[in-house]
Design a protein around this motif. Sequence first.
Motif, PDB file in Angstrom:
ATOM      1  N   GLN A  59       0.706  -1.209  -0.015  1.00  0.00           N
ATOM      2  CA  GLN A  59      -0.125  -0.068   0.156  1.00  0.00           C
ATOM      3  C   GLN A  59       0.868   1.160   0.037  1.00  0.00           C
ATOM      4  O   GLN A  59       0.416   2.212  -0.748  1.00  0.00           O
ATOM      5  CB  GLN A  59      -1.056   0.176   1.166  1.00  0.00           C
ATOM      6  N   THR A  60       2.152   1.322   0.721  1.00  0.00           N
ATOM      7  CA  THR A  60       2.754   2.324   0.837  1.00  0.00           C
ATOM      8  C   THR A  60       3.516   2.666  -0.359  1.00  0.00           C
ATOM      9  O   THR A  60       3.655   3.778  -0.587  1.00  0.00           O
ATOM     10  CB  THR A  60       3.697   2.071   2.076  1.00  0.00           C
TER      11      THR A  60
ATOM     12  N   PHE B 156       0.024   2.994  -3.972  1.00  0.00           N
ATOM     13  CA  PHE B 156      -1.254   3.837  -3.570  1.00  0.00           C
ATOM     14  C   PHE B 156      -0.765   5.188  -4.139  1.00  0.00           C
ATOM     15  O   PHE B 156      -1.087   5.944  -4.937  1.00  0.00           O
ATOM     16  CB  PHE B 156      -2.182   3.813  -2.523  1.00  0.00           C
ATOM     17  N   PRO B 157       0.467   5.705  -3.486  1.00  0.00           N
ATOM     18  CA  PRO B 157       0.891   7.082  -3.877  1.00  0.00           C
ATOM     19  C   PRO B 157       1.249   7.216  -5.367  1.00  0.00           C
ATOM     20  O   PRO B 157       0.796   8.224  -6.057  1.00  0.00           O
ATOM     21  CB  PRO B 157       2.103   7.231  -3.072  1.00  0.00           C
TER      22      PRO B 157
ATOM     23  N   ILE C 160      -2.113   7.371  -7.376  1.00  0.00           N
ATOM     24  CA  ILE C 160      -2.726   8.723  -7.004  1.00  0.00           C
ATOM     25  C   ILE C 160      -1.999   9.619  -7.885  1.00  0.00           C
ATOM     26  O   ILE C 160      -2.688  10.604  -8.642  1.00  0.00           O
ATOM     27  CB  ILE C 160      -2.774   9.260  -5.371  1.00  0.00           C
ATOM     28  N   LEU C 161      -0.821   9.753  -7.772  1.00  0.00           N
ATOM     29  CA  LEU C 161      -0.194  10.896  -8.577  1.00  0.00           C
ATOM     30  C   LEU C 161      -0.206  10.676  -9.877  1.00  0.00           C
ATOM     31  O   LEU C 161      -0.424  11.939 -10.827  1.00  0.00           O
ATOM     32  CB  LEU C 161       1.536  10.944  -8.226  1.00  0.00           C
TER      33      LEU C 161
ATOM     34  N   LEU D 295      -3.700  11.295 -11.078  1.00  0.00           N
ATOM     35  CA  LEU D 295      -4.062  12.742 -11.239  1.00  0.00           C
ATOM     36  C   LEU D 295      -3.129  13.364 -12.411  1.00  0.00           C
ATOM     37  O   LEU D 295      -3.884  14.179 -13.080  1.00  0.00           O
ATOM     38  CB  LEU D 295      -3.450  13.435  -9.740  1.00  0.00           C
ATOM     39  N   GLY D 296      -2.104  12.929 -12.506  1.00  0.00           N
ATOM     40  CA  GLY D 296      -1.189  13.529 -13.775  1.00  0.00           C
ATOM     41  C   GLY D 296      -2.208  13.214 -15.169  1.00  0.00           C
ATOM     42  O   GLY D 296      -2.256  13.964 -15.927  1.00  0.00           O
TER      43      GLY D 296
ATOM     44  N   PHE E 232      -5.248  15.329 -15.292  1.00  0.00           N
ATOM     45  CA  PHE E 232      -5.072  16.588 -15.568  1.00  0.00           C
ATOM     46  C   PHE E 232      -4.640  16.699 -16.941  1.00  0.00           C
ATOM     47  O   PHE E 232      -4.962  17.516 -17.985  1.00  0.00           O
ATOM     48  CB  PHE E 232      -4.152  17.320 -14.830  1.00  0.00           C
TER      49      PHE E 232
ATOM     50  N   LEU F 210      -7.521  16.048 -19.320  1.00  0.00           N
ATOM     51  CA  LEU F 210      -8.420  17.455 -19.168  1.00  0.00           C
ATOM     52  C   LEU F 210      -7.688  18.436 -20.069  1.00  0.00           C
ATOM     53  O   LEU F 210      -8.455  19.243 -20.662  1.00  0.00           O
ATOM     54  CB  LEU F 210      -8.538  17.844 -17.683  1.00  0.00           C
ATOM     55  N   LEU F 211      -6.620  18.836 -19.782  1.00  0.00           N
ATOM     56  CA  LEU F 211      -5.911  19.723 -20.865  1.00  0.00           C
ATOM     57  C   LEU F 211      -5.852  19.310 -22.227  1.00  0.00           C
ATOM     58  O   LEU F 211      -6.442  20.291 -22.988  1.00  0.00           O
ATOM     59  CB  LEU F 211      -4.333  20.023 -20.211  1.00  0.00           C
TER      60      LEU F 211
END
Lengths: 267, 195
Positions: free
Chosen positions: A2-3, A6-7, A10-11, A14-15, A18, A21-22
């Motif tokens: 998990q450590t 997950f990060p 997530i990153l 998100l990248g 976005f 989206l852009l």
Amino acid sequence: MQTFVFPVLILGGLGLFFGLLLALGSKIFHVDKDPRLEQIVEALPGANCGGCGFSGCSACANAILRGDAPVSACPVGGAKSADAIAAVLGVEAGNTVRMVAHVNCRGGINAKRKYEYEGLEDCLAASRVAGGPLECPYGCLGLGSCTKACPYDAIHVVNGVAVVDAEKCRACGKCVAACPRHIISVVRETEDVFVSCSSHQKGGDLRKICNIGCIGCMLCQRNCPVGAITVSDNLASIDYEKCIHCGKCAEVCPRKLIVKASDSVIE
Amino acid sequence: MHGLTYYFSLSLSAILIENFIFVKFLGCCPFFGVSKNTETAMGMGVAVTFVMTVASAVTTLVNTYLLGETYAYMQTVVFILIIAALVQFIEMFLMKSMPALYESLGIYLPLITTNCAVLGVANLNVSNGLDFISAIIYGFSAGIGFTLAIVLFASVRERLEYADYPKCFKGFPIALVAASLLSIAFMGFQGLSIF
């Protein structure tokens, strides 16, 4: 597990989000830009001096493209950029003449002073103190507000009066705006002769306060072969539509006021 | 949910008591860079307010629902990503739908990506534990505080042009002195502490 995972997820997520989206945004909010705009911007000097009256080179390019400004809108780029822009737009550049600023006063040390001014080094401030330190209400105060305003280091105070270095001058008009006496004008360089005085005082009165100002003697008006010079309100003015650049007026002027742009320096 | 008094004191504290520039010293680069005249200062202020408000909303949402306590250490990197992407997106959106506003904001909009005050407001929202609505109000008020500071300072600098001070202070040094004096004035609001 998990450590680590997950990060990264997530990153990365998100990248990706976005990024998409852009990408989507650039499709949805796509604005058609005229490719000529960029070419016009390139043809301009890029100094963003504001001499054209717009807020920068790209604003000027926009105006030229819209047709709100002529191809020769940029006084700094002169004929060179006008030709380049005309080529981009496919129109005729027409005749663009090189412009320079000219100070219509040669007073300085030749003009009598009312008092010794010891305040701010600023012409506007000085002109507010009892109408300025000069007896002449029209003359150059010589405190260099124009020098400070000039982005091209082309105007300097020599012997108490501002003088334009015609080679460095780009005719942006900053000094014209900075002068509280309104004695600087932007003129066509090729038009050779200028009347370097702004005083409308009568000859007799003027003689008492300035060794070099226009006394309205009419010699230039009488000697001009084409009638291009008129003396009105005690000051000679030249009609450049009629002027044939013969230089007669410069010869006959008893005050040596009518000068060429290139030698408008006090010796 | 909170009462109106809470929101009022929240925005008052962001605008005056904890002014981002004068008290927290965030966003000093645009503060000195774009304060030569009041008009451009106003433009910068509006752009910052706009971005701060939107960034507050989005970062709070992401922080609450994605990061939480567990991945709190990722806040900075995620917030920077969000702010950068947001500014890009807003720029595209404005160019299409509000060209007049886009024109007037001009170069300031992309510059805001690197404005630490925006990242600051996102981090403060988290460390103060603000909920969604409070965060938006806090972000908006922080932007208003920024605008207030930069416009005040710009008008001071316009007057400084004609002030009589030693030549060695010309330009940046006198601007820094003026900023510090303004900052001391804003310290006077410290007594108002509500929040």
